[in-house]
Write a protein that holds these residues in place. Structure first.
Motif, short mmCIF file in Angstrom:
data_model
loop_
_atom_site.label_atom_id
_atom_site.label_comp_id
_atom_site.label_asym_id
_atom_site.label_seq_id
_atom_site.Cartn_x
_atom_site.Cartn_y
_atom_site.Cartn_z
N GLY A 280 0.71 -1.49 -0.12
CA GLY A 280 0.52 -0.18 0.11
C GLY A 280 1.03 1.02 -0.25
N GLU A 281 2.10 0.71 0.06
CA GLU A 281 3.30 1.92 0.18
C GLU A 281 3.40 2.51 -0.84
N MET A 282 3.44 2.37 -1.75
CA MET A 282 3.63 1.95 -3.31
C MET A 282 2.85 2.31 -4.13
N LYS A 283 2.21 3.97 -4.13
CA LYS A 283 1.54 4.20 -4.23
C LYS A 283 1.39 5.13 -5.49
N SER A 284 2.68 5.07 -6.63
CA SER A 284 3.00 5.49 -7.76
C SER A 284 1.76 4.14 -8.69
#
Length: 677
Positions: A280-284
């Motif tokens: 979920g931190e790979m927002k790109s």
């Protein structure tokens, strides 16, 4: 004055030198390519009588030196080997010869051109290995592409010595062996594509040194082992594709540092473990494809943080539990594929509220119903949804009556569930539908006549239900239909003749129903028919003869005791013409029918009157013949008496023959009338 003369003199010689240099480049180009055929429009400008090639199509020159700096001849259908004339174009910076038919091997001397920056020989028929000398002479080379050729062998170790390289594309060849051990030393590399080859072994460590790397594609190879633990060090990475290999293990935690990555594709490997929370931190991310692996556990709630996500494919894994409600925040999502997992629970309402284009949830354990109350939140999705596949689940209830509101729907598969009730008439409003599969449910009622409104329909599957009634004739409007599967229902009535007008039909299965009547003879005119199964019905009469039916399998028509023809080894009875009945009373007596329809009675009365007229005419003709015969006899008798009297009186006479008696055959009705008169 002397200075001016010197300046004019030097300029004159500069022009002469530039002129001769351009002519030399022109000569070298013709030596490379030969005289181009005039039939190619793009090469009409190539004229050997020109003083310079700078105005030729596909050729660019340096405006200061007038020397050839670029040759771009992509898609010119050039063939043969790449000529040596190119090797003397010392000022050439870009050479692009892609999408031609060049053969032979890669010339190792090409990279020796001091000014050369870009070499693109992709989409040709080059073969053999990549020469080791090619990269040993590398001076200014920035990008090279040999993609989509027939190159083989190993990637040369000399590649690692070409430190100026920013782009390498050797995809879609037959290269084999491991990656060169020093490949990660090319720290200027921005793009590396070695996909669709036969490369194998483990991916070497040290990839983090490629701090300029934006895209890497090693998909469709034979790599094994784990992903490099330091891959998260490529902080600028935007595209990562290691799909269709034999990689295993869990995803390295360093990947959570790839916050600029917008496409992550690892499908077709053997990765295990749960989907990590840090994804979920790979927002790109715009594309996340982890399909066809061995992931398990529940889908993490953090996936709802991916607000830019457009394509999510987690199919063919072992995910359990229900779909996370947090996904309602994925407002950019267009495609969602969770098929072939172990998901449970009800179908979430938000699926129909996100404006998704493709929803694939087949082969799970989802239950509950598609509640028609969802229609209050489906307004956006009505216009967007193109593919809906909920097959192979445990869904129940009725198919929503407002299913026709999905005006853009092209593919609808609800097969192998437990849906009940009738097929909604609104399916006829699905004007864009190509495939409609409602097979293997518990549907009843008739096939709605409104089905004819689905004018784009190519495949209709309704088998293994409890449908009744006739095959609707409105199906004739589905002119693109190629597959019609209605087997294992309770359909009755005949096969509509109009089916023979569906000229795109390839597969027809009407087996195991209660259909009856004869098969339309016009079915032999279906030009693309490959399979036709009407077994186990109540058809009768002769099988159509000709076309596909000359080679139809006996099993495709078995179970119809009243069918006849050579295929079923049963001869058809001879049909005799019915005799004409002159007396309507005899017909009614023999048939035992007490009354006739007015139309039939009128026809028989006319027939009886005609018969009476014929009999009367025959009687009149017979009477006329009799009268003529009597008159002739009287004439002969009077002639004989006159002759006898003359003889007794001594008068010599000449015998006059009597007039010939008319025969029956020579009398017309007009003559008979005159005689009688």
């Amino acid at each position: 004055m002397r200075f001016r003369r010197f300046s004019l003199f030097s300029n004159f010689w500069k022009l002469r030198i530039d002129h001769f240099s351009s002519v030399e480049d022109l000569f070298l180009l013709f030596r490379f390519c030969g005289r181009p055929p005039r039939s190619r429009r793009k090469l009409v400008s190539w004229n050997e009588d020109d003083y310079s090639p700078c105005n030729w199509f596909g050729v660019k020159c340096n405006p200061r030196t007038s020397r050839v700096s670029e040759i771009v001849l992509d898609g010119f259908a050039l063939s043969g080997r790449i000529g040596r004339g190119l090797l003397k174009l010392q000022f050439l910076r870009k050479l692009s010869l892609s999408k031609n038919n060049f053969t032979g091997s890669v010339n190792p001397s090409l990279a020796g051109l001091e000014s050369l920056r870009i070499v693109d020989l992709s989409d040709n028929n080059l073969s053999g290995p990549i020469p080791d000398e090619f990269f040993r002479q590398c001076k200014s080379l920035r990008a090279t592409s040999f993609a989509r050729n027939n190159l083989s062998g190993r990637i040369p170790d000399s590649l690692c010595s070409c430190s100026t390289l920013a782009g390498v594309d050797f995809s879609s060849n037959q290269l084999s062996g491991p990656l060169p051990s020093g490949i990660w030393s090319l720290n200027g590399l921005r793009s590396l594509d070695l996909s669709d080859n036969l490369l194998g072994g483990e991916i070497p460590k040290g990839i983090k040194s490629l701090y300029n790397l934006r895209a890497i594609n090693l998909g469709k190879n034979l790599f094994s082992g784990r992903l490099p633990d330091d891959i998260g060090g490529c902080l600028l990475l935007k595209v990562l594709d290691f799909s269709e290999n034999s990689l295993s293990g869990s995803l390295p935690d360093s990947m959570q540092q790839l916050t600029m990555c917008n496409s992550l594709s690892l499908h077709g490997n053997s990765f295990v473990g749960v989907l990590p929370e840090w994804v979920g931190e790979m927002k790109s991310l715009q594309t996340l494809d982890l399909s066809a692996n061995r992931f398990s556990g529940q889908v993490t709630d953090s996936i709802g943080n991916l607000r830019s996500l457009r394509v999510l494919n987690l199919s063919m894994n072992g995910f359990t539990g229900s779909l996370p409600e947090t996904m309602i925040s994925c407002g950019s999502l267009l495609t969602m594929d969770f098929s072939q997992n172990l998901l449970t629970g009800n179908l979430p309402a938000w699926i129909f509220g996100l404006g998704l284009q493709r929803v694939l949830l087949s082969e799970n354990r989802l239950s509950g119903s598609i509640d028609s109350s969802y229609s209050t939140i489906m307004e956006v999705s009505h216009q967007n949804l193109q593919v809906l596949d909920l097959s192979y689940n445990a869904l129940s209830g009725e198919i929503p009556s407002d299913i026709g509101a999905f005006s853009s729907l092209q593919f609808l598969n609800l097969s192998r569930n437990s849906f009940v009730g009738a097929i909604p008439a609104t399916v006829g409003e699905l004007k864009a539908i190509d495939v409609l599969d409602l097979s293997e449910n518990r549907l009843n009622g008739s096939i709605p006549s409104e089905i004819g409104g689905a004018v784009s329909l190519k495949e209709l599957r309704l088998e293994k239900n409890s449908l009744t009634g006739n095959i609707p004739i409105q199906i004739k409007k589905c002119s693109s239909l190629s597959s019609l599967i209605l087997s294992q229902n309770k359909l009755t009535g005949p096969v509509p003749t109009i089916i023979a007008n569906l000229t795109n039909l390839q597969t027809v299965d009407l087996s195991l129903n209660n259909l009856s009547g004869s098969l339309p003879k016009q079915l032999v005119n279906l030009p693309h028919l490959l399979s036709f199964n009407v077994s186990h019905n109540n058809f009768q009469g002769e099988l159509p003869a000709g076309g596909f039916f000359n080679t139809i399998s006996p099993s495709s028509v078995s179970g119809n005791p009243s069918l006849c023809g050579s295929v079923v080894n049963r001869s058809c009875p001879t049909v005799l013409p019915k005799p004409i009945v002159l007396n309507p009373n005899s017909s009614s007596e023999s048939s035992g029918v007490g009354s006739f329809s007015p139309n039939l009675r009128h026809k028989k009365i006319i027939l009886s009157i005609s018969a009476l007229i014929a009999i009367g005419a025959a009687a009149v003709i017979a009477l006329g013949v009799f009268a003529v015969t009597v008159l002739n006899l009287r004439v002969r008798s009077s002639t004989s008496r006159s002759a006898a009297a003359l003889t007794l009186s001594g008068v010599k006479t000449t015998a006059v023959p009597p007039p010939p008696m008319p025969t029956l055959a020579s009398l017309s009705c007009f003559q008979v009338t005159l005689i009688l008169a």
